[in-house]
Write a protein that holds these residues in place. Sequence first.
Motif, PDB file in Angstrom:
ATOM      1  N   TRP A  18       0.816  -1.214   0.000  1.00 46.63           N
ATOM      2  CA  TRP A  18       0.000   0.000   0.000  1.00 46.63           C
ATOM      3  C   TRP A  18       0.846   1.259   0.000  1.00 46.63           C
ATOM      4  N   TRP A  19       1.903   1.281   0.820  1.00 51.96           N
ATOM      5  CA  TRP A  19       2.679   2.525   0.884  1.00 51.96           C
ATOM      6  C   TRP A  19       3.648   2.658  -0.297  1.00 51.96           C
ATOM      7  N   ALA A  22       1.440   4.049  -2.916  1.00 49.90           N
ATOM      8  CA  ALA A  22       1.111   5.430  -2.562  1.00 49.90           C
ATOM      9  C   ALA A  22       2.273   6.370  -2.881  1.00 49.90           C
ATOM     10  N   LEU A  25       2.387   6.793  -6.630  1.00 46.17           N
ATOM     11  CA  LEU A  25       1.284   7.675  -7.002  1.00 46.17           C
ATOM     12  C   LEU A  25       1.622   9.125  -6.689  1.00 46.17           C
ATOM     13  N   THR A  69      -5.045  13.595 -10.476  1.00 51.55           N
ATOM     14  CA  THR A  69      -5.112  12.518  -9.479  1.00 51.55           C
ATOM     15  C   THR A  69      -5.876  11.323 -10.021  1.00 51.55           C
ATOM     16  N   PHE A  76      -3.759   3.192 -10.023  1.00 48.06           N
ATOM     17  CA  PHE A  76      -3.104   2.717  -8.801  1.00 48.06           C
ATOM     18  C   PHE A  76      -4.089   2.079  -7.821  1.00 48.06           C
ATOM     19  N   PRO A  77      -5.195   2.723  -7.450  1.00 52.68           N
ATOM     20  CA  PRO A  77      -6.149   2.012  -6.592  1.00 52.68           C
ATOM     21  C   PRO A  77      -6.786   0.818  -7.285  1.00 52.68           C
ATOM     22  N   PHE A  80      -4.271  -1.852  -6.910  1.00 50.35           N
ATOM     23  CA  PHE A  80      -4.213  -2.191  -5.485  1.00 50.35           C
ATOM     24  C   PHE A  80      -5.376  -3.095  -5.096  1.00 50.35           C
ATOM     25  N   GLY A 119      -8.631   3.090  -0.991  1.00 48.19           N
ATOM     26  CA  GLY A 119      -8.682   3.852  -2.225  1.00 48.19           C
ATOM     27  C   GLY A 119      -8.910   5.328  -1.971  1.00 48.19           C
ATOM     28  N   PHE A 122      -5.711   6.796  -1.033  1.00 45.97           N
ATOM     29  CA  PHE A 122      -4.931   7.041  -2.258  1.00 45.97           C
ATOM     30  C   PHE A 122      -5.368   8.353  -2.907  1.00 45.97           C
ATOM     31  N   MET A 163     -11.590   7.658  -6.506  1.00 46.29           N
ATOM     32  CA  MET A 163     -10.468   6.757  -6.216  1.00 46.29           C
ATOM     33  C   MET A 163     -10.919   5.585  -5.342  1.00 46.29           C
ATOM     34  N   ALA A 167     -10.818   1.530  -6.456  1.00 43.40           N
ATOM     35  CA  ALA A 167     -10.243   0.454  -5.642  1.00 43.40           C
ATOM     36  C   ALA A 167     -11.243  -0.689  -5.477  1.00 43.40           C
TER      37      ALA A 167
END
Length: 272
Positions: A18-19, A22, A25, A69, A76-77, A80, A119, A122, A163, A167
């Motif tokens: 997750w990080w 992040a 992102l 974003t 990205f989400p 994820f 999400g 994020f 976002m 997710a």
Amino acid sequence: MIAAMRSETLKLVTVRLWWILALILLGYVGFTAGLLAGLFGALGNQLAASPGAPQLPPESLPAIVYSTTTAVGYVFPLIFGALAVTGEFRYQTLTPTFLAEPRRGVVLAAKLVVVGVAGAIFGVVGLVASMGIGAPVLALTGNDGALGSSETWLLAVRIVLAMALWAVIGVGVGSLIPNQIASIIVVLAFTQFVEPILRFGTSIWDWTAQIGQFLPGSAGDSLVGASFFTSFGAGAAGAVSLEWWQGGLVLVAYAIVLSLAGLATSWRRDVT
């Protein structure tokens, strides 16, 4: 349900995925937002004087910059959410989970909620990047960053919501395609190649544009209310014609359909 949500939360926060996503992102969105703010903020007058150039009113620049974003970061989400499910199939962590909670629908529902919250986080990270870099660059080029406008913060809320929904859609994709490599390939191929081509193709005629507005990316842009791609002709014939709440409902529908399909297929199979 609360116990299942606690379990799903521990699964996410005790790994580095997750990080790491992040941080990527944060850098990706920050770079893109700063680039757009500097480019179109500095060239605004020249673009306005060129008939063939894309016309961007100064008041529309902040929304376009901040919406990077979702415009470039929504993948990205999505990834994820897919990895949050496929990783469990790959490493067999679903086995003890289902032994502790045999109701698989409860497990999936808990994962949808927890990953949806992730999400949204994020989304906040993306906004920190796009606003934190985009607003100062806009100011340096003589444009208003509009951080004092209520419309800007309503845009920010819609970005966070979008976002979170991306997710959740990722969880649905992972539930339907439990193979980790296959699900990531499908996500990347669709978001980076298939849908952009479909959005461009459906924008040619008005009747196809009415269909194209229901594509996931188009619906996401409608929910947010701004996008770099729609501002420069990628579906300009009607890709953002849905109301923001209609775009949100379309994304919710995608999430529900994918999750139910996954629950009825791979989620019901033997995972050991």
